[in-house]
Structure formats: C-alpha cells, structure tokens
Scaffold this motif. Structure first.
Motif, PDB file in Angstrom:
ATOM      1  N   TYR A 175       0.846  -1.194   0.000  1.00 25.06           N
ATOM      2  CA  TYR A 175       0.000   0.000   0.000  1.00 25.06           C
ATOM      3  C   TYR A 175       0.882   1.244   0.000  1.00 25.06           C
ATOM      4  N   THR A 177       0.414   4.241   1.364  1.00 23.57           N
ATOM      5  CA  THR A 177       0.635   4.764   2.717  1.00 23.57           C
ATOM      6  C   THR A 177       0.930   3.590   3.599  1.00 23.57           C
ATOM      7  N   HIS A 210      -7.164  -3.882  -3.294  1.00 21.15           N
ATOM      8  CA  HIS A 210      -8.045  -3.381  -2.238  1.00 21.15           C
ATOM      9  C   HIS A 210      -9.271  -2.714  -2.848  1.00 21.15           C
ATOM     10  N   LYS A 220     -17.221  -5.424   2.772  1.00 18.56           N
ATOM     11  CA  LYS A 220     -17.287  -4.258   3.656  1.00 18.56           C
ATOM     12  C   LYS A 220     -16.015  -4.110   4.494  1.00 18.56           C
ATOM     13  N   GLN A 221     -15.699  -5.171   5.228  1.00 20.63           N
ATOM     14  CA  GLN A 221     -14.507  -5.091   6.092  1.00 20.63           C
ATOM     15  C   GLN A 221     -13.437  -5.967   5.459  1.00 20.63           C
ATOM     16  N   ILE A 222     -12.623  -5.345   4.615  1.00 21.70           N
ATOM     17  CA  ILE A 222     -11.667  -6.101   3.815  1.00 21.70           C
ATOM     18  C   ILE A 222     -10.490  -6.571   4.662  1.00 21.70           C
ATOM     19  N   SER A 223     -10.227  -7.864   4.588  1.00 19.11           N
ATOM     20  CA  SER A 223      -9.095  -8.417   5.325  1.00 19.11           C
ATOM     21  C   SER A 223      -8.008  -8.799   4.330  1.00 19.11           C
ATOM     22  N   PHE A 224      -6.833  -9.091   4.831  1.00 17.83           N
ATOM     23  CA  PHE A 224      -5.755  -9.533   3.948  1.00 17.83           C
ATOM     24  C   PHE A 224      -6.148 -10.826   3.247  1.00 17.83           C
TER      25      PHE A 224
ATOM     26  N   GLN B 346      -9.564  -5.361  10.629  1.00 19.71           N
ATOM     27  CA  GLN B 346      -8.976  -5.779   9.361  1.00 19.71           C
ATOM     28  C   GLN B 346      -8.217  -4.645   8.700  1.00 19.71           C
ATOM     29  N   VAL B 347      -7.531  -5.002   7.610  1.00 28.24           N
ATOM     30  CA  VAL B 347      -6.668  -4.019   6.968  1.00 28.24           C
ATOM     31  C   VAL B 347      -7.465  -2.808   6.467  1.00 28.24           C
ATOM     32  N   SER B 348      -8.728  -3.016   6.068  1.00 27.38           N
ATOM     33  CA  SER B 348      -9.500  -1.886   5.568  1.00 27.38           C
ATOM     34  C   SER B 348      -9.804  -0.889   6.684  1.00 27.38           C
ATOM     35  N   ASP B 349     -10.028  -1.381   7.911  1.00 27.31           N
ATOM     36  CA  ASP B 349     -10.269  -0.471   9.038  1.00 27.31           C
ATOM     37  C   ASP B 349      -9.023   0.363   9.284  1.00 27.31           C
ATOM     38  N   ARG B 351      -6.606   1.087   7.100  1.00 20.13           N
ATOM     39  CA  ARG B 351      -6.375   2.028   6.018  1.00 20.13           C
ATOM     40  C   ARG B 351      -7.320   3.218   6.126  1.00 20.13           C
TER      41      ARG B 351
END
Lengths: 453, 466
Positions: A175, A177, A210, A220-224, B346-349, B351
C-alpha cells in the motif's frame, strides 16, 4: 512440465496458500461447462503442473515454504492439511525464529548466506520430484525483510543452480501509505536485484486489489485474506492450463516458457502487469452474463488507458493514429495517459471461446515500433471455464502499466535516502550507501527505458 | 529498583492472565515460551526445561535486581512466588540512597560478575534470544544507576540482542530532590546504549487512572465497564485485590509491554516483531525515544461495537490524554509512527483510519507516509480489539528540556554534588558530559522541528543518459 513454487515470508506464504486453494477448488468444481474429456485433460495438466502424486487421495503441492519466523508457516501447513483437498509436503519448509525485522539487508546478507544450503536442498528435492521441471514461481512482498531480502538472495541462488530454468517472481507492491516505513528502500533493493536474476516480475499492487475488493466484490470489512483471494484468482486465471496454439490438441506443457516467449523479448523490460475481468462477488455470478465482444472491448480499453479495474475506465484515451511516429525516442507525440505496450498476452477461459475475435489487440498502434505486431500479441484459450466464471478474460501485459508506481517508489525512496534516514539500519548488516546508489541507478534506467517506449 | 520490580510484578501477573485466556489446553506453546520457561519441578527443586507438552511449572525469563530487599521479598512471598526462579535475583540491604553514582559505580562494580553470570544463565535457556526489556525508573538510585550499568553490560555481552528500555521519568513534584541529577546521568546511558526507549511519566498514568475512575463513578445508565477490560485493572490476575495505589498505574505499563509483544507471540495477518519496531521507528541511532499510547482504556459491557467506536479508538490513540508521557504528538512533528492493532480489526479499518487521521498530523518531509502497521488476531483480555500507537515524535522534547532545566537549577548551585563526587569513579566530567549529551539530543529535535511546515523541495533524481 511442472512449476515449483517458492513461498517467501509472511506475504508469500499467505498468498501461496490461497493460490493452491484456488487452483484446487477450480479443478474440483463442477462448473467446467465443457465435455468430460476436456475436463479430464484440464485436470491432468493442472495436476502435473502444480501437484505431485505422492499420496493417492490428497495431492501434494509442489512448493517450498520459507520464512524467518515460525508462526505463518505453521498456520499455513495446518490449514492446508485440514482442508482435505490438498496439502503441502510436511518436510518442504524452512523457518527460523528471529524474523528479518523488515530489514532487506538482514534478509539478503545475513539470512541468505546462512541458510542457503538448507533452502536450496529443499528446492532441489522438489525439483527432482518433477518429471520435467518447467521453472520456478516465487511469491514475495517487496516491503518487508524476508520476502524481499531473502527472496532476492534465493532468486539469485535459483539462477545460479538452475541456469536454464525459467524464473518468474510474483511481487506484491505494498500500500502506498505504508505497511512498513522502510518499504520503499526494501522495494528499490529488491527490484534492482531481481532484475538481474529473474526472467520476469509479475506485479500485484495492494492498493489496486483493495479497490477491487471494495468496489467490485462489495466486501465491507476487507481483510488480507480477501485481498489474497482476489490475487489468487487472478494468478489462477493465468496459470491454469490453456491451449497456446490455435487448434492445439493438447494443453500447453510449458507455461512459464510460453509466458516468457510471449512477453519478454528484451531483458531490459521485465515488468508484467495483470488484469482479470470480470470480477464480482460469488453470489452475483449466477445472475450475470457477459459477452466476449464486451469483455474484449473492456480489456483493451483497460490496457490503453491503464485502468486498474473494469470500473472507472477512461474511454477518452485513444492510441495515436499510425504513421504519426517520429524517429526520435521521445514519446512527445503520444497522447497523455496512453499506455504503450511491448507485448501482450490475453487468456480466455469459458464458453464459446474459439469464436472470439481478438483483432483489436493486434492493432499496431498499441505497440512500440520495434516489434512485429504479429509477435507482440499472443492469445491462449480454453473452453474450460475457470473458478465458476462462465467467461473469464485475463491480460498479462509488458507495458507502461507499472511505470508510474515504479517511479513513485523510487521517488519516495530517493527522498528518504537524501536525508540518510534509516541507512544505519542497513549498513549494520552490510548494505552500504554505494549499494543503494547502484540500485537507484539500475531502476532509473528501467524507468527511463519504459518511459521512452 | 523498586519501580522496575513493582511494574515487573504487574507485568508477569497480567502476562499469565493473558496466556491463560488464550491457552485453554494448558499446553506449553511457542507463545508462552517467549516469556516463560517450562520447568520440571517434580523431582524437587529446579529441574530441566521441558520444551513441549503440558505446562509443568512456568518460570519467568527474568532477572530481578534491587539494592534493598523489601520489594523483591514481597514479590517472593506473594501469589507470584512460584513464577520466579529464586536464583535469578540480586539484592543487597542498604539501597542506593537515591544516588545514581552509588547504583552505577559502586554497586555496578560490586555486582558485575554476578550480574553477567546470571544473565548468561537466562540467555542459555533461550533457543533464540531476540530482546531484553529493562524496566526501571530514572529518578532514583538503583533503577537509574545500576539499571543503566546493566544496560551497558547487555550491550557488551550480547551486542546482537535488542535492548528495549521502559523508563519512568520523574515528575516536577517528585519528592526525590536529586532526581534531576539521576535522570540526566541515566539519560546519557540511554542515549548511547539503548535501541529503543519508551518513556513514561507518572503524571500521565495518574491522569489515566483518574479518567477511568470518573467514568465508572459517573453512573451513566447502561454503561457498565467490564472489570477486566480496564487498562488499570488486575481483575482475573493472581493479585486481584489492589492494595497499593501504584498498582493501577503499573498495570498500564504492564499492558503496554503486553501489547508491544503481542504480535510476536500470537498470530495475525500482518505480524510485527520487536526487531521491526526498532527498524522502522529509529531513523537515526540517537533518536530512539518512542511516545506510546494505549486505547481503549476500558470496554463497556453489553454494547455492540459499531465501526464508529472502532474509529474512535484510532482517534483516541492520537489524543493528548492517552499518551503515557505529558506530550501532544498531534501538534509536533512525526518522524515515524507505528500502529499495532489487536483483535477483530482488518486491513480496511486500518487504512480507512490512517487516511482519515493523516491530514491532521505533521510528518517530516522525508517520511510523509511513514506508517508501520501490524495486525494481531488475539485481542487483550476483556476487549474485542485494541490499539497500541508508538510515535517517534518531537513532542518528547519538552520532557527533556524540563529535565535539563531542573538539572541546571541544582547544578548551578552545586547542590548535593558532594554525595556523588565522593563515590569512586565519579567525577565532575560525568555531569558535564551527561548534560552535554542531553543538550545535543534536544538540539537534534530542535533542528527537526525547524523543518516543520517549511517548503518541501524534493531532491532531484539521478539522471540517466538515454
């Protein structure tokens, strides 16, 4: 021919695991949409490529797992075994306790030489299990310490030990950032070193995947795990068996070799990008139909406009009309944002695949002038549908896709290097300022080459 | 010293509590082995280490040092007595009299061999020694003086092993008059021999304790706090009744250390080991002081946690009143920042919150996107998720400047200097070198602060001949 996968570091091992999952689940799936005979050929070709036949019921992945800390490998091995569909060879892994501390120098200069023998022995064992070795597929991230540093070292060792085998490095772009503060240093060092030993670098960017998860897959809650599953699907769409010649009777048996031949005509140009359409949540698949002309049109525009996914494509971008090329090496005559290609490979899987017209990809204006358009474009096909998608189209492209990301990473790393921040962490393990400068020089060269296409 | 041992005691207690919550089968696993040995005591006394299988008797990988006996004796008579190896202690009778020189020069010299031997012993029991944690206070004599002596020893004897130091800095109203001397003398040692320092100020711990008390006593309907979730709580540990006023404050520090090491012990989708913390957060060797904050301070029972609450956790991590020293990182300059998240995040939270908070934070020009992140799946006891933020930020500067001022006040009048100078090995130059070291450090932070908000000119890139 078989491919030996080398999974390096946390990222490499997590993704590798999802890749074998995706491949297995595709092969076992009943959505092949083709004849039984076709299915069986596909199944056999896939097995030969990725699995060895040691145990009759459970295929064993042709893989070597390497990490400098134990937790990820231990998890990966047990989850795979529990699936009941496939497993790793219990002996085919190596780990340590310390980790690499996100330090490329630690991975490359300390762990590499220290553990070279053990790791290469494991690789040798896997290679020997293959009737015919088609090459190596390494999976690593550039941001950390093990995948990046140890990965670069191992790639070099592979090249030395197997000088005639193909090596494809799958590299994860972190990513923008940060996940790791020194990720730009690690990336610069990794890319410059891989360029010397690898045949090609196939890149996935975390930011892009992503977005796909968020906008196309509606997660909604994207994980690795979600990210890795999308990556695995895209990789599967490239590496599952296909026919490489029109009217071919057998599935191609040399996927890595074919890939290199199609896409890497010149050692200065090794950066490959990957696009796969369509992508959607699994529960929407049943309600969606696509036409090949539609998919081909979208894929082509994604190539031209350098779109990362099938939403938000800029349809205004057009290739310049033929005949407007000037002999100079500056691309000032090309319209902005137009993505020039060296070579492209389109892979089509599913229903009615033989009727698809790919002429638009052979348009010479898409390509740089020094290759024959005939040679610059290749198409692989199979009527066997992939991973529940009735139709699936992938594009592997050696083009300016990765120019901007590469330029960004080098720019940020240079900015940090100018202040000398963190350099003491690298010199501690034997990577000096001159080594950094060499890497910067090498990458500026690559950037320059791609810019002046 | 007293502070180090009292904090340490809370740490071991809460560590056992944390592992007990996760390790249901009583198997001695990798996670436990990071902090504890598994010893076979069936044959009486200290038996050999058992590396696999059921837990027999857990022994902390620790060395307890104090130059008076009271604190250590109390620990050894308390509920945690079996956790400590009786041979891993070094005590004396008379204490260090709040005198750094006594701790460092006198006791250092006297106990050197003993300390080295015991350190070697503990190291031998580890199959892969990665890091030493030193816990002490700066203001006294033992923790400060002997503690920094031990730090030197660690560097000499184990140069490859990381040295993380948790240092409790004295407050302005400290009742030890000579604490500025002790602290500045210790600072020089920290500057030169520590890999990372986590400064803590009692005032901040005290404020957090008060904040939680207010929350509980506010009697808001429907907001009952889960007892074991409070960052100050000992609930569920061996010592569940808090007799000592410092216990609540020490629990905060203990939780800091647990969270810091959580990703090294437990699995997650993006692991963050201790050597990674040092690698990413220390851009220049001397700038290794990390401001820490822990959130949430407590969890409310019976409340579902929408993502808004999750985002609140991230915001709180950057607020002034969650920092463990009196500092405001938001208005100073960040050199680097690390976020270690535990639990169902999770990674989205991660980011989303970084994107949200980034614009309000000032990062140094060469590290505009300098974030180090970690995701550990196992939350702390009583929480569904938590966040530890570590910042290498110029907001530590005021703490150091104040320390320097207090030092100079005494030093100018040569107050109490004779107590130090009559110790063998102690000279005036120790003082002048120490204050000079501190001044240099402050100056480095000043130079960085001067770049804040200035125009950004990126250095020009290498030109390649086409």
């Amino acid at each position: 021919m078989s491919i030996v996968t080398v999974q390096l570091g946390q990222c490499g091992n997590q993704i590798g695991h999802e890749v074998f999952n995706a491949i297995c689940s595709d092969v076992r799936g009943t959505h092949g949409l083709c004849s039984k005979k076709e299915n069986e050929s596909y199944h056999d070709a896939c097995k030969e490529r990725f699995f060895s036949e040691e145990e009759p019921e459970v295929p064993v992945a042709r893989a070597v797992l390497v990490d400098m800390e134990p937790k990820v490998i231990s998890q990966t091995l047990s989850i795979a075994a529990r699936s009941g569909c496939w497993k790793y060879d219990d002996r085919s892994h190596f780990c340590q306790k310390q980790g690499s501390g996100n330090n490329w120098a630690n991975g490359y200069s300390v762990h590499g030489p220290r553990h070279k023998e053990v790791i290469m022995n494991l690789v040798q064992k896997e290679a020997e299990k293959c009737d015919r070795l088609g090459g190596f597929f390494t999976i690593m991230s550039m941001a950390g310490g093990t995948g990046s540093g140890l990965g670069a070292f191992v790639t070099q060792c592979l090249r030395d030990a197997f000088p005639t085998s193909f090596i494809l490095n799958h590299v994860i772009w972190p990513y923008g950032t940060g996940e790791v503060i020194v990720q730009n240093y690690n990336s610069v060092l990794t890319l410059s070193h891989l360029y010397q030993s690898s045949d090609a670098l196939l890149v996935h960017e975390n930011d892009v995947i992503h977005k796909i998860c968020a906008q196309l897959m509606n997660i909604k809650q994207i994980s690795f795990r979600d990210v890795n599953q999308v990556i695995a699907h895209q990789l599967g769409s490239v590496f599952q068996p296909t026919y490489t010649a029109e009217g071919g009777l057998h599935y191609s048996r040399n996927p890595l070799g074919d890939l290199m031949e199609a896409l890497v005509p010149h050692p200065e140009f090794k950066m490959l990008g990957l696009r796969n359409i369509p992508q959607m949540p699994e529960n929407s698949l049943a309600y969606s139909t696509f036409s090949w002309p539609g998919l081909v049109k979208h894929l082509r525009q994604m190539l031209i406009a350098n779109a990362k996914m099938e939403e938000g494509i800029d349809w205004q971008v057009r290739p310049p009309p033929l005949g407007s090329f000037i002999a100079s090496s500056h691309s000032t005559n090309k319209p902005l944002h137009f993505n020039t290609s060296i070579a492209n490979l389109v892979i089509l899987r599913g229903k009615d695949v033989h009727s698809v017209d790919l002429g638009s990809f052979r348009d010479p204006s898409l390509y740089t002038s020094w290759l024959n358009p005939q040679d610059a474009f290749n198409a692989w096909k199979t009527p066997r549908a992939f991973n529940k998608y009735e139709k699936s189209a992938s594009l592997v492209s050696n083009s300016q896709f990765l120019l901007k990301p590469l330029d960004n990473v080098v720019g940020k790393a240079w900015n940090m290097f100018a202040s000398k921040a963190y350099i003491h962490q690298y010199t501690k393990f034997g990577i000096e300022e001159e080594d950094f400068l060499d890497s910067f020089t090498a990458l500026e060269q690559v950037i320059s080459s791609y810019t002046t296409l | 010293g007293q502070c180090g041992n009292q904090v340490g005691c809370r740490f071991w207690d809460l560590a056992l509590r944390e592992h007990a919550a996760v390790n249901k089968k009583g198997i001695y696993d990798e996670a436990l082995s990071s902090f504890f040995r598994n010893v076979d005591i069936r044959s009486g006394g200290d038996g050999p280490d058992i590396y696999k299988g059921k837990i027999c008797s857990l022994k902390a990988r620790a060395l307890l040092i104090d130059m008076e006996e009271g604190v250590v004796n109390e620990i050894l008579q308390g509920p945690l007595r079996d956790v400590f190896d009786s041979k891993q202690l070094i005590t004396d009778v008379s204490g260090s009299g709040n005198n750094w020189a006594v701790g460092h020069k006198l006791y250092g010299y006297r106990y050197r061999e003993n300390i080295v031997e015991k350190l070697r012993k503990t190291a031998e029991h580890c199959d892969c020694l990665q890091c030493f944690f030193v816990i002490h206070s700066m203001g006294g004599g033992t923790g400060s003086g002997l503690g920094t002596f031990v730090l030197n020893l660690l560097e000499d004897e184990f140069p490859e092993v990381y040295r993380f130091v948790t240092s409790v800095y004295p407050s302005g109203e400290d009742d030890v008059i000579t604490s500025p001397y002790n602290s500045v003398l210790a600072m020089k040692e920290l500057n030169e021999h520590a890999d990372c320092v986590l400064p803590i100020e009692n005032e901040s711990l005290f404020d957090i304790v008060n904040k939680i008390h207010q929350m509980i006593n506010s009697g808001k309907l429907g907001s009952t706090v889960k007892q074991n979730s409070m960052v100050t709580s000992s609930a569920g540990s061996a010592k569940s009744v808090q007799e000592k006023p410092f216990d609540a404050m020490n629990n905060i520090v203990a939780n800091l250390l647990l969270n810091l090491t959580s990703s090294a012990r437990f699995e997650g989708s993006l692991n963050m080991d201790l050597n990674e913390i040092s690698m990413n957060l220390v851009p220049f060797p001397r700038l290794h002081y990390l401001v820490s904050s822990l959130t949430p301070l407590y969890t409310l029972a019976d409340v579902n946690v929408p993502s808004r609450r999750l985002d609140q956790m991230f915001s709180d991590a950057f607020s002034r009143d969650h920092q463990l020293i009196q500092a405001d990182p938001k208005h100073s300059l960040y050199l680097a920042c690390a976020l270690l998240v535990r639990g169902n995040v999770q990674v989205s939270d991660l980011r989303r919150n970084i994107e949200r908070l980034k614009p309000s934070l000032h990062f140094v020009s060469w590290n505009q996107e300098g974030w180090k992140t970690g995701l550990c799946s196992v939350p702390p006891v009583g929480h569904s998720h938590s966040l530890l933020a570590l910042a290498n930020n110029t907001c530590v500067k005021p703490t150091f400047i104040e320390l320097k001022d207090r030092f100079m006040k005494l030093y100018k009048k040569k107050a109490h200097l004779h107590h130090y100078l009559h110790i063998d090995g102690m000279e005036q130059s120790c003082f002048s070198e120490a204050i000079s070291s501190l001044s240099d450090l402050i100056e480095e932070y000043n130079e960085l602060d001067a770049t804040k908000g200035g125009p950004r000119t990126d250095p020009s890139r290498l030109k390649i001949a086409v």
